[in-house]
Design an enzyme around this catalytic site. Sequence first.
Site, PDB file in Angstrom:
ATOM      1  N   HIS A 168      43.349  52.886  17.793  1.00  0.00           N
ATOM      2  CA  HIS A 168      43.043  51.223  18.227  1.00  0.00           C
ATOM      3  C   HIS A 168      43.495  50.939  19.067  1.00  0.00           C
ATOM      4  O   HIS A 168      44.162  51.133  20.044  1.00  0.00           O
ATOM      5  CB  HIS A 168      43.203  50.819  16.837  1.00  0.00           C
ATOM      6  CG  HIS A 168      42.351  50.754  15.299  1.00  0.00           C
ATOM      7  ND1 HIS A 168      41.125  50.239  15.301  1.00  0.00           N
ATOM      8  CD2 HIS A 168      43.283  51.690  13.867  1.00  0.00           C
ATOM      9  CE1 HIS A 168      40.686  50.946  13.803  1.00  0.00           C
ATOM     10  NE2 HIS A 168      41.960  51.608  13.263  1.00  0.00           N
ATOM     11  N   CYS A 199      39.202  50.156  21.531  1.00  0.00           N
ATOM     12  CA  CYS A 199      39.139  48.401  21.917  1.00  0.00           C
ATOM     13  C   CYS A 199      39.845  47.857  22.765  1.00  0.00           C
ATOM     14  O   CYS A 199      41.261  48.093  22.950  1.00  0.00           O
ATOM     15  CB  CYS A 199      39.176  48.037  20.487  1.00  0.00           C
ATOM     16  SG  CYS A 199      37.472  48.135  19.006  1.00  0.00           S
TER      17      CYS A 199
END
Length: 275
Positions: free
Chosen positions: A114, A156
């Site tokens: 992430h 991301c």
Amino acid sequence: MANTEITVDSKSIQSAGLKIFHRTKSADSYKMDYPEMGLCVIINNENFNSNIDMPTRSGTDVDAANLRETFESLKYEVRETKDVTCEGMKQIMKNVSEEDHSQRSSFVCVILSHGEEKAIYGTDGCVELKELTYFFKGDKCRSLTGKPKLFIIQACRGTEADCSVETDSGPVADVADEDVMWQKIPVEADFLYAYSTAPGYCSWRNKRNGSWFIQSLCAVFKQYAHKLEIMQILTRVNRKVATEFESFSSDVDLNAKKQVPCIMSMLTKELYFSP
């Protein structure tokens, strides 16, 4: 009144009387015929501590397996570490940077996790990317000075989803000399960052097939790694992700979204994976 404006000027190396070397065309490319291609370090974060409220990254093991196959086929030594804390990631980078890379042509690091705009998540929180790449700067990792250092980031970089637009265009058709030892090289030189998405945007991943970016990167590398220069390869990766993938969801806010990777290069020469 005195002029308080501060200006910075630069002097010409040529005017300073230093010897200028006229290199052959082969000197425009990185030397890739060292005894070893180099290390490919993969940090694969799938599971995260409950206190940081980050979901499991299902499908990331597919990405890691594809990456291992791809870089082993290019003769890299691949080292994968799974579910690493922030401190653990920094320690991995520090340890690798302290190895002797003098017989290696290059270095590759892939981080699957992430992320946010400038940060990557470990299992227990996030760390700024610059804290991980810091160890490989030219003044820190001398045996990689002047050699290409590639960082591939599947994460991301924000929460915005790309809605896409219609276009009027038609379909896209498929269509060494040694470095002088005394030469000064900027410490930030010879880095390349290949991000899975543009700043501010989320990065899409399929639970069964892996992320759009890593799927595309591995497919393009397998086809063109021995034919094209790295920027040509990554441009084709950009096109593949941008044109061949689109999200499908019953949630209207997540449906029909697009993605385009982002390349940031401080390479100073052309990079071919063949010597």
